[in-house]
Design an enzyme around this catalytic site. Sequence first.
Site, PDB file in Angstrom:
ATOM      1  N   PRO A   1       0.875  -1.230   0.071  1.00  0.00           N
ATOM      2  CA  PRO A   1      -0.122   0.004  -0.133  1.00  0.00           C
ATOM      3  C   PRO A   1       0.823   1.235   0.035  1.00  0.00           C
ATOM      4  O   PRO A   1       1.819   1.174   0.610  1.00  0.00           O
ATOM      5  CB  PRO A   1      -0.682  -0.251   1.323  1.00  0.00           C
ATOM      6  CG  PRO A   1       0.016  -0.977   2.139  1.00  0.00           C
ATOM      7  CD  PRO A   1       0.801  -1.945   1.265  1.00  0.00           C
TER       8      PRO A   1
ATOM      9  N   CYS B   1       1.366  29.424 -14.096  1.00  0.00           N
ATOM     10  CA  CYS B   1       0.851  29.923 -15.447  1.00  0.00           C
ATOM     11  C   CYS B   1       0.347  29.119 -16.241  1.00  0.00           C
ATOM     12  O   CYS B   1       1.101  28.841 -17.406  1.00  0.00           O
ATOM     13  CB  CYS B   1       1.930  30.971 -16.123  1.00  0.00           C
ATOM     14  SG  CYS B   1       2.039  32.408 -14.837  1.00  0.00           S
ATOM     15  N   GLU B   2      -0.560  28.360 -15.956  1.00  0.00           N
ATOM     16  CA  GLU B   2      -1.431  27.455 -16.971  1.00  0.00           C
ATOM     17  C   GLU B   2      -2.754  27.220 -16.219  1.00  0.00           C
ATOM     18  O   GLU B   2      -2.571  27.332 -14.849  1.00  0.00           O
ATOM     19  CB  GLU B   2      -0.713  26.493 -17.630  1.00  0.00           C
ATOM     20  CG  GLU B   2      -0.150  25.495 -16.672  1.00  0.00           C
ATOM     21  CD  GLU B   2       0.787  24.416 -17.627  1.00  0.00           C
ATOM     22  OE1 GLU B   2       0.106  23.314 -17.821  1.00  0.00           O
ATOM     23  OE2 GLU B   2       1.877  24.610 -17.961  1.00  0.00           O
TER      24      GLU B   2
HETATM   25  C1  LIG Z   1       2.320   2.617  -7.048  1.00  0.00           C
HETATM   26  C2  LIG Z   1       2.421   1.203  -6.587  1.00  0.00           C
HETATM   27  C3  LIG Z   1       2.052   0.740  -5.409  1.00  0.00           C
HETATM   28  C4  LIG Z   1       1.018   1.540  -4.520  1.00  0.00           C
HETATM   29  O1  LIG Z   1      -0.258   2.045  -4.988  1.00  0.00           O
HETATM   30  P1  LIG Z   1      -1.294   2.881  -3.950  1.00  0.00           P
HETATM   31  O2  LIG Z   1      -2.357   3.073  -4.820  1.00  0.00           O
HETATM   32  O3  LIG Z   1      -0.700   4.034  -3.442  1.00  0.00           O
HETATM   33  O4  LIG Z   1      -1.541   1.878  -3.069  1.00  0.00           O
HETATM   34  C5  LIG Z   1       2.088  -0.693  -5.383  1.00  0.00           C
HETATM   35  N1  LIG Z   1       2.597  -1.417  -5.882  1.00  0.00           N
HETATM   36  C6  LIG Z   1       3.377  -0.933  -7.217  1.00  0.00           C
HETATM   37  C7  LIG Z   1       4.126  -1.980  -7.719  1.00  0.00           C
HETATM   38  C8  LIG Z   1       3.213   0.458  -7.262  1.00  0.00           C
HETATM   39  O5  LIG Z   1       3.767   0.659  -8.621  1.00  0.00           O
END
Ligand SMILES: *Cc1c(COP(=O)(O)O)cnc(C)c1O
Length: 414
Positions: free
Chosen positions: A269, A337-338
Site C-alpha cells: 500500500p 501560469c497555466e
Molecule cells: C504505485 C504502486 C503501489 C502503490 O499504489 P497505491 O495506490 O498508492 O496503494 C504498489 N505497488 C506498485 C508496484 C506500485 O507501482
Amino acid sequence: MILKNNEYFIQDFKISDLAIEYGSPLYVYDGNVIEEKVRRLKNAFSEINMKIKYACKANTNISILKLMKNLGVELDVVSPQELQLGLIAGFLPDNITFTSSGVGFDEIEDSVENGVIVNIDNLPTLEKFGKKYGNSQPVLIRIRPNVEGGGNQKISTGHKDSKFGIAIEQVDQILALQQKYDLNIVGIHQHTGSDIKDGSTFVEVANVVFEFAKSFKNLKYIDLGGGFKVPYKKGDHETDMEDLGEKLSAAFKKFCEEYGKDLELWFEPGKYLVSECGILLATANVVKENPGKTLIGLNTGLNHLIRPMMYDAYHKVINVSNTSENLQKYNVVGYICETDDIAKDRSLSAASDGDIFAILNAGAYGFTMASNYNSRLKPAEVLIYKNQKYLIRERQTLQDIINKQILIDFNYET
Ligand SMILES: *Cc1c(COP(=O)(O)O)cnc(C)c1O
C-alpha cells in the site's frame, strides 16, 4: 485535522500556528494517522502471515520511511534511488523489494548487488536475469492478471492493455525460462491499480494469482500489490479493510492448503498508509470576484500538488482561518501560469486575502510528485507524531534550483 473551539488542530498543534511558524505552502503529516492505518491493516490480516511493503513512491521523506520501519512495515521501491533512501532510513536489504517496470538491466543488477530482491515484469529481462544469475538469486515475477481495477485510466495497471507485468497467458514461457536457467522463482506479484473501489476486485485478482501460482513449486510469497481506496470526501467509498481481510485471508488459507505450504502474503500500500495523514497548507494570495464564480488564488499549485490536474483527483479544501458556517461557492486555483485548478465549485467558509487553506489527502503523491515548474521552490515538510512536531524537510532555496546548472557566458559578437 480536528475542529475545537473554532480552531483546526493536528494533535495539540493549531494549524494556523504551524503556518505562521514554518510559513506556507507547507506539507504537514500526522504520524499518528499512519500508525493507525498500519494497525488497522495488520489487524485485518492477523489470521495469516501478512507483510506490509510500503510503496514508498507515495511519500519518500526519510523520516516517514523511518517511522514506517519503526511501525514494523517493510518497503517496496521502484528505482535505485528509492532503494538507497530505504537503506539510509535503516531498512535491511532483506526487507526491501525492488518492483521494476521496464527498467534497464543495470538497475536489476544494482538491486541484486545491494542484496535486495527483485520483481521482474517482462520476459527479456527475466532471460537476462537467468543468464547472469541462474538460481543463485531469488526472484519474483510480476504478472498481469487481466482484471480491470483502479479509479482512473491513468492509475489502472492490471488490465489486458496495460504495460505492466507479464501476461498470465505467457505462463509457459515463464516456465520454459525457469527450466532453462534453473530460476529460483520465490514469489508471484501483481498490482492492479490505484483507488480500487471494490473489495471484490481484490478477491477476484487474488484468485487469478493463486491459480497461476500453482504452476510454480518453490514459492514463499504472494504479493498482491497496493491500490486500496481511501475516502476523499464525506460518504466516499473506502476499502473495507476488515471485510477484505476476512475474505482474502480465507481464500489465502485455502490456497496455502492446496499448495501444500504456508506462504507469506504481501501488500504494497502507498496511498492507504499516507494519503489521509497529510495536508498541504497554503495562503490565499487573492480572492477574485468573477462574473461566474469567485476564485480563491492560493500560493501553491500543480507544482506542489499535481493530482487534481493530472488525475482529476478530488481534494477536500478547508478554510482554516474562518470556521463560520457562512458558506459561499468558490473555485480554488493555483498560481502556476497555466490552467491550475485545485478544487472546483466548492462551498467554503467566506474567504479573504491571507486566509490559510488546508488541502486534504495530500500525504500521498503530493511532495513526491512536486516539481520546480515556474522556478518556484518546493515546500517544507513537517511531521507531527505523538504530540511532537518535527521539521523533516526545509523549504527549498533559489540555490537548489541553480545547483547543477553550468553557467556559460556568451561573448560572441553579434
Ligand atoms: C504505485 C504502486 C503501489 C502503490 O499504489 P497505491 O495506490 O498508492 O496503494 C504498489 N505497488 C506498485 C508496484 C506500485 O507501482
